[in-house]
Design an enzyme around this catalytic site. Structure first.
Site, PDB file in Angstrom:
ATOM      1  N   SER A 253       0.984  -1.313   0.032  1.00  0.00           N
ATOM      2  CA  SER A 253      -0.034   0.046   0.039  1.00  0.00           C
ATOM      3  C   SER A 253       0.888   1.207   0.054  1.00  0.00           C
ATOM      4  O   SER A 253       2.088   1.110   0.215  1.00  0.00           O
ATOM      5  CB  SER A 253      -0.675  -0.007   1.180  1.00  0.00           C
ATOM      6  N   LYS A 254       0.312   2.292  -0.435  1.00  0.00           N
ATOM      7  CA  LYS A 254       1.046   3.453  -0.359  1.00  0.00           C
ATOM      8  C   LYS A 254       1.301   3.996   0.830  1.00  0.00           C
ATOM      9  O   LYS A 254       2.479   4.595   1.264  1.00  0.00           O
ATOM     10  CB  LYS A 254      -0.044   4.570  -1.214  1.00  0.00           C
ATOM     11  N   ARG A 255       0.392   3.833   1.561  1.00  0.00           N
ATOM     12  CA  ARG A 255       0.576   4.097   3.212  1.00  0.00           C
ATOM     13  C   ARG A 255       1.845   3.404   3.870  1.00  0.00           C
ATOM     14  O   ARG A 255       2.545   4.062   4.576  1.00  0.00           O
ATOM     15  CB  ARG A 255      -0.716   3.917   4.085  1.00  0.00           C
ATOM     16  N   ASN A 256       1.983   2.279   3.311  1.00  0.00           N
ATOM     17  CA  ASN A 256       3.238   1.580   3.950  1.00  0.00           C
ATOM     18  C   ASN A 256       4.517   1.900   3.226  1.00  0.00           C
ATOM     19  O   ASN A 256       5.574   1.241   3.446  1.00  0.00           O
ATOM     20  CB  ASN A 256       3.078   0.061   3.734  1.00  0.00           C
ATOM     21  N   GLY A 257       4.417   3.065   2.319  1.00  0.00           N
ATOM     22  CA  GLY A 257       5.604   3.512   1.615  1.00  0.00           C
ATOM     23  C   GLY A 257       5.948   2.390   0.630  1.00  0.00           C
ATOM     24  O   GLY A 257       7.252   2.393   0.246  1.00  0.00           O
TER      25      GLY A 257
END
Ligand code: GLU
Length: 475
Positions: A253-257
């Site tokens: 995910s984008k959130r997890n970089g």
């Protein structure tokens, strides 16, 4: 001409993680393997998640990856529009057709009523399922509500007994018991269709023969097939693909970089290499071959060889594949993926082209991605070095001083600062001192670079420049 038609159907959320891109590549390969068409459809019915400019981003990504769109928003064929928000009328028409066929119904339940219902299910610790309150409304009730503009949704009427099943190319036979299927919403109160409805209508009207998508849709597909059946349409071939997980086993995910295609591209991974790597992520060719051109992929790709188990995104493997492609680059291409990074991190204003190209080529064989040059070439941009224990111990050995002072003399005699002359100087030291191999190269390398190991010695010394080398040898 084959009638194979596949589609990539991204939602324009501004981020294309490599799992999405892999799906697009699989879709493309299935189409091209069969001489068919690859279609791009933009699924923007979730207006909340929609991001401005995201469609351009999708185009840029596909273009860089050499995935050619046969039909899409910018080059429409006969089955457009290719953007779901432009197809609202179509969905409504088909939803009403289903109502007529008795396969769907108007539902006027308010959010409040549904919330109360949800809470009741929560308390009973049961999964929420719509209670069919509106299933049997009379014609008059419906007409009255519509006349009075009471907001409504249209729901699919599910069978309550029996089993629905289908065959997936990757997962085999998938069965669900119909009594667990909810009367899902097809058309929302804002007039937009749900994904669950739109995907069926679009895939059918666009003549899609093979649907390739993430396995999160696997359990939903029996519902879609009931829609195909209700309309009397033939369902496509389904190829559900396992998720791509990060090395920690979590969803990317984008959130997890986690890396998106553009991040990788900007770091100097080559699109051909990314495509090559992504295809191997979950698909295995017959002969364990690992490096493929697009033409070879098109020729060899067989979706039946996609694995069921989740694929783990492995940056090291990607780097390995990428380094294969880097080795084949021309000087100019190599420059393009590395120099912007060097320039961003170091002052290269006083370096000429020959110097830069020599530096970049020095690392060509080990470079895994363009930006890595910053880390690899660090020593050339630092004034001082600090020797580690191993180097210090090595330099205590007898003979190292002799090699260094002999090398210093040879360097001072060099007229023209060139790699050839530096190579000659090292050879002269060998002849004059009698030291060779490790005892010749290591003292020179440690004293001039501060490291025990490194790339080609003569080139390295050349790149440091005469002054710095004399300075270091004198210390
Ligand atoms: N818009 C959906 C997604 O991005 C597409 C799924 C499909 O390919 O049907 O997940």
């Amino acid at each position: 001409m084959s009638n194979t038609r596949t589609r990539f159907a991204p939602s324009p959320t501004g981020f294309m993680h490599i799992g999405n891109l892999r799906t697009a590549i699989f879709e493309y390969l299935v189409a091209k393997h069969n001489n068919g068409k690859f279609i791009l459809r933009i699924e923007d019915t979730d207006q909340v998640r929609k991001v401005e400019g995201a469609t351009k981003f999708i185009y840029d990504t596909l273009k860089l990856c050499d995935i050619k769109i046969d039909e899409g928003p910018e080059n429409p064929g006969d089955v457009g529009p290719y953007v779901q928000s432009d197809r609202k009328d179509i969905y409504k028409e088909y939803a009403l057709k289903l109502v007529e066929l008795g396969e769907a119904y108007y539902c006027f339940c308010t959010e409040d009523r549904l919330d109360t219902l949800r809470k009741m299910y929560d308390e009973k610790k049961q999964a929420f399922k719509y209670d069919r309150n509106c299933l049997n409304l009379s014609k008059e009730e419906i007409e009255n509500n519509l006349k009075n503009n009471v907001p409504y949704v249209i729901r699919q009427k599910m069978p309550t007994s029996g089993i629905s099943s289908f065959n997936d190319v990757v997962y085999g036979e998938i069965k669900v018991s119909n009594d667990i299927l909810e009367d899902q919403i097809l058309l929302k109160s804002d007039g937009f269709p749900t994904y669950n409805f739109a995907n069926v209508i679009d895939d059918h009207l666009m003549g899609i023969t093979h649907v390739i998508r993430g396995n999160e849709y696997l359990s939903q597909t029996p519902k879609y097939n009931l829609l195909y059946k209700a309309f009397g349409w033939e369902a496509p071939t389904y190829i559900h693909v396992p998720m791509v997980l990060g090395e920690d086993g979590n969803k990317l995910s984008k959130r997890n970089g986690d890396a998106s295609f553009m991040d990788l591209y900007n770091d100097g991974y080559l699109p051909e290499a990314i495509v090559n790597y992504l295809v191997l992520l979950g698909w295995s060719p017959k002969d364990n071959k690992e490096i493929f051109t697009m033409e070879e992929l098109i020729k060899d790709f067989d979706p039946a060889r996609i694995s069921k188990s989740p694929s783990i995104y492995d940056v090291k493997k990607l780097g390995w594949v990428n380094s294969h492609y880097i080795k084949k680059l021309s000087d100019e291409e190599l420059f393009n993926i590395t120099f912007p990074h060097l320039k961003r991190y170091y002052d290269v204003s006083n370096k000429d082209n020959t110097w830069i190209m020599t530096l970049i080529n020095l690392y060509k064989d080990e470079l895994r991605y363009g930006k890595e040059i910053v880390e690899l070439a660090k020593m050339f941009f630092e004034e001082e070095y600090c020797l580690d224990e191993e180097c210090i111990e090595f330099m205590k050995q007898e003979g190292t001083d002799e090699v260094i002072s002999s090398f210093k003399k040879e360097i001072e005699l060099i007229g023209d600062w060139s790699i050839d002359n530096i190579t000659q100087a090292i050879n002269n030291v060998k002849e004059k001192t009698g030291f060779k191999g490790k005892m010749l190269y290591m003292p020179i390398r440690i004293k001039t670079t501060g490291f025990m190991h490194g790339p080609e010695l003569a080139k390295t010394i050349y790149l440091f420049g005469y002054e710095k080398i004399i300075n270091r040898l004198g210390k």
